[in-house]
Scaffold this motif. Structure first.
Motif, mmCIF file in Angstrom:
data_model
loop_
_atom_site.group_PDB
_atom_site.id
_atom_site.type_symbol
_atom_site.label_atom_id
_atom_site.label_comp_id
_atom_site.label_asym_id
_atom_site.label_seq_id
_atom_site.Cartn_x
_atom_site.Cartn_y
_atom_site.Cartn_z
ATOM 1 N N LYS A 142 57.623 32.617 27.291
ATOM 2 C CA LYS A 142 56.226 33.217 27.708
ATOM 3 C C LYS A 142 55.505 31.842 28.200
ATOM 4 N N THR A 143 54.592 32.308 28.911
ATOM 5 C CA THR A 143 53.670 30.873 29.771
ATOM 6 C C THR A 143 52.432 31.407 29.648
ATOM 7 N N TYR A 144 51.607 30.333 29.360
ATOM 8 C CA TYR A 144 50.198 30.411 29.501
ATOM 9 C C TYR A 144 49.898 29.934 30.812
ATOM 10 N N PHE A 145 49.011 30.423 31.526
ATOM 11 C CA PHE A 145 48.426 30.180 32.684
ATOM 12 C C PHE A 145 46.926 29.812 32.707
ATOM 13 N N LEU A 146 46.670 28.680 33.508
ATOM 14 C CA LEU A 146 45.474 28.334 33.684
ATOM 15 C C LEU A 146 44.339 29.144 34.077
ATOM 16 N N LYS A 147 44.511 30.168 34.771
ATOM 17 C CA LYS A 147 43.601 31.094 35.073
ATOM 18 C C LYS A 147 43.339 31.949 33.635
#
Length: 203
Positions: free
Chosen positions: A151-156
């Motif tokens: 999983k990835t945490y996005f800046l937005k």
């Protein structure tokens, strides 16, 4: 942070060299609603103010001969050999006009995916925001606790205080949990390997 700034007479190399010998450096102040002027600031005072600053951007209350001026350090030059400051540029702020600034990203928490053997990889430690000068945050919190394998945490998706807007295009990643070698890339909704989840359901 208050910083004393004197008016500077002369811009020749000899004048600037003498200033540095005296522990001072040439500087310039400019902005939309101020007349550009050449200044002199103390290196010691500048370095002390920088040490005390909690924000990535450096904000000052410049104490001038004709009054104080809120300003932001826009640029600076250092001696490539000694690392000492040799020049500074200050931009006069309008407290009711938004600016763009860089702020730290504070990545915190133990990601679920790390507990499952994954590795947390952080891509970004800084974000650019737009807000009023008085609302620039010290940092923005990035809580990766719920981040599962793959999983990835996005800046937005980084939460911001009211009045603060993150300037970002597309899905710029802040952090991701890389699955261990040989592990299934697919994960369930809880961030666990899908194959393991399916086997558990069969039992």
């Amino acid at each position: 942070m208050t910083l004393n700034a004197e008016n500077r007479e002369g811009t020749k190399k000899g004048v600037c060299r003498k200033l540095r010998v005296d522990g001072k450096i040439p500087a310039v102040l400019y902005g939309r609603k101020v007349e550009s002027r050449d200044l002199v600031v103390s290196v010691k005072d500048l370095e002390e103010a920088i040490r005390k600053s909690e924000t990535r951007e450096l904000f000052f209350d410049l104490k001038l001969s004709d009054g104080n001026c809120p300003a932001m350090m826009k640029d600076f030059q250092k001696d490539p050999m000694t690392g000492a400051f040799v020049h500074a540029d200050f931009y006069a702020l309008e407290l009711d006009r938004k600016i763009e600034a860089r702020v730290y990203l504070n990545v915190k928490g133990l990601a679920k995916g790390v507990d499952l053997g994954g590795t947390l990889r952080v891509f970004e430690r800084m974000a650019k925001v737009r807000c009023l000068p008085g609302n620039v945050p010290v940092s923005l919190e990035v809580d990766v606790t719920e981040l599962g394998l793959g999983k990835t945490y996005f800046l937005k998706d980084v939460p911001t205080p009211e009045g603060v807007e993150i300037l970002v295009e597309g899905n710029m990643p802040v952090a991701t949990v890389i699955a261990p070698k040989g592990a299934a890339a697919a994960t369930d909704e809880e961030g666990k390997p899908a194959a393991a989840a399916a086997a558990k359901k069969k039992k």
